[in-house]
Write a protein that holds these residues in place. Structure first.
Motif, PDB file in Angstrom:
ATOM      1  N   VAL A 288       7.893 -13.795  21.317  1.00 10.92           N
ATOM      2  CA  VAL A 288       7.083 -15.044  21.059  1.00 10.92           C
ATOM      3  C   VAL A 288       7.380 -15.826  19.836  1.00 10.92           C
ATOM      4  O   VAL A 288       7.705 -16.984  20.138  1.00 10.92           O
ATOM      5  CB  VAL A 288       5.657 -14.620  21.324  1.00 10.92           C
ATOM      6  N   LEU A 289       7.542 -15.431  18.927  1.00 16.71           N
ATOM      7  CA  LEU A 289       7.837 -16.247  17.439  1.00 16.71           C
ATOM      8  C   LEU A 289       9.214 -16.549  17.610  1.00 16.71           C
ATOM      9  O   LEU A 289       9.370 -17.659  17.436  1.00 16.71           O
ATOM     10  CB  LEU A 289       7.540 -15.207  16.301  1.00 16.71           C
ATOM     11  N   ALA A 290      10.186 -16.185  18.140  1.00 15.98           N
ATOM     12  CA  ALA A 290      11.511 -16.274  18.108  1.00 15.98           C
ATOM     13  C   ALA A 290      11.674 -17.208  19.340  1.00 15.98           C
ATOM     14  O   ALA A 290      12.417 -18.214  19.226  1.00 15.98           O
ATOM     15  CB  ALA A 290      12.343 -15.027  18.425  1.00 15.98           C
TER      16      ALA A 290
ATOM     17  N   GLY B 200      11.036 -20.637  18.405  1.00 16.48           N
ATOM     18  CA  GLY B 200      11.942 -21.146  17.217  1.00 16.48           C
ATOM     19  C   GLY B 200      11.269 -20.874  15.797  1.00 16.48           C
ATOM     20  O   GLY B 200      11.634 -21.654  14.883  1.00 16.48           O
ATOM     21  N   PHE B 201      10.456 -19.932  15.657  1.00 15.99           N
ATOM     22  CA  PHE B 201       9.854 -19.579  14.210  1.00 15.99           C
ATOM     23  C   PHE B 201       9.046 -20.797  13.727  1.00 15.99           C
ATOM     24  O   PHE B 201       8.910 -20.804  12.479  1.00 15.99           O
ATOM     25  CB  PHE B 201      11.039 -19.225  13.321  1.00 15.99           C
ATOM     26  N   ALA B 202       8.505 -21.594  14.774  1.00 15.62           N
ATOM     27  CA  ALA B 202       7.835 -22.859  14.309  1.00 15.62           C
ATOM     28  C   ALA B 202       6.732 -22.540  13.233  1.00 15.62           C
ATOM     29  O   ALA B 202       6.396 -23.309  12.282  1.00 15.62           O
ATOM     30  CB  ALA B 202       7.327 -23.581  15.628  1.00 15.62           C
ATOM     31  N   GLN B 203       6.154 -21.573  13.241  1.00 18.53           N
ATOM     32  CA  GLN B 203       4.912 -21.013  12.596  1.00 18.53           C
ATOM     33  C   GLN B 203       5.332 -20.871  11.192  1.00 18.53           C
ATOM     34  O   GLN B 203       4.448 -20.926  10.321  1.00 18.53           O
ATOM     35  CB  GLN B 203       3.893 -20.119  13.199  1.00 18.53           C
ATOM     36  N   LEU B 204       6.613 -20.458  10.969  1.00 13.13           N
ATOM     37  CA  LEU B 204       6.995 -20.199   9.591  1.00 13.13           C
ATOM     38  C   LEU B 204       7.801 -21.130   9.007  1.00 13.13           C
ATOM     39  O   LEU B 204       8.535 -20.921   7.909  1.00 13.13           O
ATOM     40  CB  LEU B 204       7.901 -18.918   9.629  1.00 13.13           C
TER      41      LEU B 204
ATOM     42  N   ALA C 244      17.301 -11.957  12.740  1.00 10.79           N
ATOM     43  CA  ALA C 244      16.776 -13.251  13.295  1.00 10.79           C
ATOM     44  C   ALA C 244      16.196 -14.199  12.234  1.00 10.79           C
ATOM     45  O   ALA C 244      16.374 -15.242  12.230  1.00 10.79           O
ATOM     46  CB  ALA C 244      15.637 -12.784  14.356  1.00 10.79           C
ATOM     47  N   LEU C 245      15.383 -13.580  11.352  1.00  9.98           N
ATOM     48  CA  LEU C 245      14.879 -14.400  10.290  1.00  9.98           C
ATOM     49  C   LEU C 245      15.706 -14.643   9.422  1.00  9.98           C
ATOM     50  O   LEU C 245      15.695 -15.906   8.917  1.00  9.98           O
ATOM     51  CB  LEU C 245      13.670 -13.483   9.572  1.00  9.98           C
ATOM     52  N   SER C 246      16.848 -14.030   8.877  1.00 10.81           N
ATOM     53  CA  SER C 246      17.830 -14.437   8.061  1.00 10.81           C
ATOM     54  C   SER C 246      18.572 -15.662   8.523  1.00 10.81           C
ATOM     55  O   SER C 246      19.116 -16.480   7.647  1.00 10.81           O
ATOM     56  CB  SER C 246      18.552 -13.659   7.480  1.00 10.81           C
ATOM     57  N   HIS C 247      18.710 -15.824  10.077  1.00 12.69           N
ATOM     58  CA  HIS C 247      19.433 -16.983  10.662  1.00 12.69           C
ATOM     59  C   HIS C 247      18.497 -18.044  11.076  1.00 12.69           C
ATOM     60  O   HIS C 247      19.010 -19.215  11.387  1.00 12.69           O
ATOM     61  CB  HIS C 247      20.292 -16.410  11.511  1.00 12.69           C
TER      62      HIS C 247
END
Length: 796
Positions: free
Chosen positions: A430-432, A435-439, A463-466
């Motif tokens: 869901v987070l991916a 588009g990682f909008a919450q972060l 995923a988070l590093s990119h």
């Protein structure tokens, strides 16, 4: 409490059905036969080899197998020996067997349905309507249907630890029994259910169950070798079942409760032959008729053999009829089909009757696996023979199944009306997907391991590093390390994908320090839990929440399924003063929550004050097991390699603080229990007598390569999971502790189990000799209080 509701149950059944239907639709249409194949004896000759292999393996010493299709007997062979001493006696096709639990569908269920057809019984009426004393101790709402589907909430059996005999005593104990669960809410395979049904037949028909069945079922069908308490003149044809008090038991019921009741009970006590059971099976296949005789109406046959489990109380992968187990038809692709269409039942002594109306096939397997030592096992024999028959019958489409059994149409149509896109999306998905909008705009610390992956297989670290708009600054690993393959303290190091330094939270410290958290705006937790109180990942999450709260850092939990489902809550509540790394909060052993829900509970009840954000899953239902989510299983730790091991873990792990191996250092951890000082045969005999629902046991010798007895030969039992819905895993743990304490009081270090059991009262009850079934009953008030607390934090 947000427990499963009727609408949720429908969604769950639809979700499971659609996963199965998707597999079917993906196959070529030509792969499905228009109708089941006709069986020939030559097709089934391999059964001889299967039986002989099982005899050579020592799991049985003989069997009678009969397979029929329509009115024809296709295969009928007797192999091996009926008896071994004082002289060998060859198995013969007319051998009479103790049917054990086949008594339930063949005798008691048919009797109830006949009385129902006559208007004498209402299946949805309280049992107390026909037996007023049954209403005692909170049983006034239990119905006949709930007894027949094992949703009454009653315990598995009457108490056998105290001395008692007699049918009337058993009925008084049944009337006095207290439910373990509210009726209609929990599946618990219970002999008490059918003991009570046998008494209902006696009261309504004004005939004992044996006389009723003889007059109304067996004699009209011509089943001359079927009945309770077989006459002495037939002893030379009866398969022995066991040695009891130094005496060979022949013609006496093996089941200890039925034996105390004089051999006449609604749950066990029936004796029969393969040929008589074939007559019964053909009657069932012919809509209740046998020539000019009608035993049941076609409507009753259908009603008995389609799903009858209470709405919202079950799991679509394990459905019950009235008195019968349900399964997919006997066909080569049965594992891909909905678990409806055929029906049958097993018996503890090694018996089986399975009937498939779609192919007009019945399979009868009779063996006395409890003789001579009680260490036999008919499970592999049953599975292999059913698999062979299914393979020979070819494949089927669901449309063909419904065409053959129209009564299944409404059940199957439910799946077709629902969108096929029901795959569970984890919090990481869901987070991916967002588009990682919450972060966005944050510097992130990530707590994860090999289980932190998206459905596409991308790891959280990658995923988070990119991800754009955020910076991954720190990585943390829980127990077992980033790759989940270390079974000791974990050293920090460099993470190979990003080159970032990763911090171990299972090394010098188990909490992130101020230096580790320095410069972070958010901490993200994404680790797969096991569903058990003492699994340390949830403690790591809680410790990290506390440290993030102290520094005003936002804390995100990417939710994942509880692999053993969130539908049930089981086990003792941990004593609050036993708080440790393996017990952060007073939870029951099996808490029935996701990590996101636990985070909400810890934050609220412990007043952590974290700025908590749970990224919820999509498409998840509380009753889903991991293999029903569409997600790929990744072992969360080195010794939870399979979902089966995760299912047994909350129970078997209870004993591992003591001087016992639970199979660490073998290929099947948590499926083995042993030690150099355990007597395998003695332990097996004791556990078999306990009739623990959902599992069966075999003797086992093994030499673990690691843990407490590394390199030493251990003796004990192998635990096989037969029915995960019937299993109360913490109850299994208590049974194992009680067994070892009772049998090896001088060797077993029972006090060392306290940290995993979590309850001093429970441990003292075991030490005082209390029946584990009563111990489980005593948990229920506290569990109900926990359910009320839990309801405040449920997200699904």
């Amino acid at each position: 409490m947000r427990s499963p509701t009727a609408s949720f149950s429908h969604r769950l059944i639809a979700a499971l059905a659609l996963q199965l239907l998707a597999a079917i639709l993906a196959a070529s249409a030509s792969a499905f036969a228009a109708s089941p194949a006709r069986l020939r004896e030559a097709d089934l000759q391999q059964i001889d080899t299967i039986v002989q292999s099982e005899i050579e393996a020592g799991r049985i010493h003989g069997a009678v197998v009969e397979i029929g299709q329509g009115s024809q007997v296709v295969y009928r062979h007797a192999l091996g020996d009926r008896a071994l001493e004082p002289r060998r006696v060859a198995m013969t096709p007319d051998t009479i067997f103790d049917l054990a639990s086949l008594t339930k569908p063949v005798a008691t269920t048919v009797a109830i349905m006949q009385l129902r057809e006559r208007g004498s019984i209402d299946l949805d009426a309280p049992v107390a309507t026909y037996w007023p004393a049954f209403a005692r101790n909170g049983k006034e709402r239990i119905t006949i249907r709930q007894l027949m589907t094992h949703y009454s909430g009653l315990a598995p059996d009457l108490d056998l630890r105290r001395k008692w005999t007699g049918y009337s005593t058993a009925m008084k104990m049944t009337a006095d029994a207290k439910p373990l669960h509210p009726p209609g809410t929990h599946y618990e395979y219970s002999d008490i259910n059918f003991e009570a049904l046998g008494e209902v037949v006696r009261r309504v028909a004004k005939l004992p169950l044996n006389d009723y069945c003889r007059i109304n079922i067996f004699t009209p069908l011509g089943m001359a070798d079927t009945g309770f308490c077989p006459p002495a003149r037939e002893l030379n044809r009866i398969a022995p079942t066991a040695f009891a008090d130094g005496k060979l038991r022949i013609g006496e019921v093996h089941d200890p409760t039925a034996a105390r009741m004089g051999g006449l009970a609604g749950h066990a006590g029936l004796f029969s032959t393969a040929d008589d059971l074939a007559i019964f099976a053909r009657m069932m296949l012919d809509d209740g008729r046998a020539g000019a005789v009608t035993i049941l109406s076609a409507r009753s046959i259908d009603e008995m053999t389609i799903p009858q489990s209470p709405v919202g109380a079950g799991d679509a992968s394990r459905l019950r009829g009235l008195g019968w187990d349900l399964g997919a038809p006997l066909c080569a692709n049965r594992e891909q089909l909905l678990p409806v269409g055929s029906y049958g039942h097993f018996g503890f002594t090694g018996t089986m009757l399975w009937i498939d109306p779609v192919s007009s096939t019945y399979a009868i397997i009779l063996t006395n696996r409890t003789y001579p030592s009680g260490a036999g096992d008919a499970g592999p024999l049953r599975r292999e023979i059913l698999a062979l028959i299914s393979d020979r019958l070819g494949t089927l489409s669901e449309d063909r199944i419904v065409e053959c059994r129209p009564c299944l149409n409404s059940f199957c149509a439910l799946a077709k009306r629902t969108s096929v896109h029901t795959m569970v999306l984890t919090g990481a998905d869901v987070l991916a997907g967002d588009g990682f909008a919450q972060l966005k705009g944050t510097r992130v610390g990530l707590i994860t391991n090999q289980t932190g992956v998206t459905h596409a297989g991308t790891g959280d670290i990658e995923a988070l590093s990119h991800a754009r708009g955020l910076t991954l600054r720190a990585i943390f690993s829980p127990e077992h390390g980033l790759h989940g393959d270390v079974d000791e303290r974990v050293a920090p190091g460099a993470e190979p994908v990003t080159g970032l330094h990763f911090f171990s939270l299972y090394g010098e410290t188990r909490r992130p320090s101020a230096a580790m958290l320095d410069g972070l705006d958010a901490v993200v937790f994404d680790v797969q839990d096991s569903g058990a109180r003492f699994y340390t990942y949830i403690t790591t999450m809680a410790y990290a929440m506390e440290e993030a709260a102290r520094r005003g850092i936002d804390f995100y939990v990417l939710d994942r399924p509880n692999p053993i489902s969130c539908a049930v809550v089981q086990g003792p509540i941990m004593d609050a003063d036993l708080k440790s790394f393996t017990g952060y909060f007073p939870l029951p052993t099996r808490h029935g929550m996701t990590v996101g829900e636990l985070a909400e509970m810890f934050n609220g009840e412990n007043h952590i004050g974290a700025r908590l954000h749970v990224i919820k899953m999509r498409g998840y239902g509380r009753s889903q097991w991991f293999d029903q989510t569409g997600l790929r299983w990744t072992p969360p730790s080195p010794n939870l390699r399979t979902l089966t091991e995760a299912t047994l873990y909350p129970g078997v792990a209870m004993i591992e603080g003591a001087n016992v191996s639970v199979g660490r250092g073998t290929d099947t951890p948590f499926e083995l229990v042993g030690a150099p000082w355990i007597g395998s045969a003695l332990l097996l005999s004791y556990l078999d007598q306990r009739k623990i629902p959902g599992v069966r046991f075999q003797t086992a010798d093994f030499t673990p390569s690691a843990d407490i007895y590394a390199g030493r030969s251990c003796h004990g039992v192998r635990i096989s999971l037969d029915d995960r819905l019937a299993l109360d895993s913490p109850a299994l743990g208590i049974e194992l502790i009680a067994a070892l304490h009772h049998l090896d009081m001088n060797d077993f270090k029972i006090d060392a189990t306290l940290s995993m059991v979590g309850s001093r009262r429970t441990l003292e009850q075991i030490k005082s000799g209390a029946d584990p079934k009563q111990i489980v009953a005593d948990w229920q008030p506290e569990l109900q209080n926990f359910r009320i607390l839990r309801a405040r934090y449920l997200l699904y």
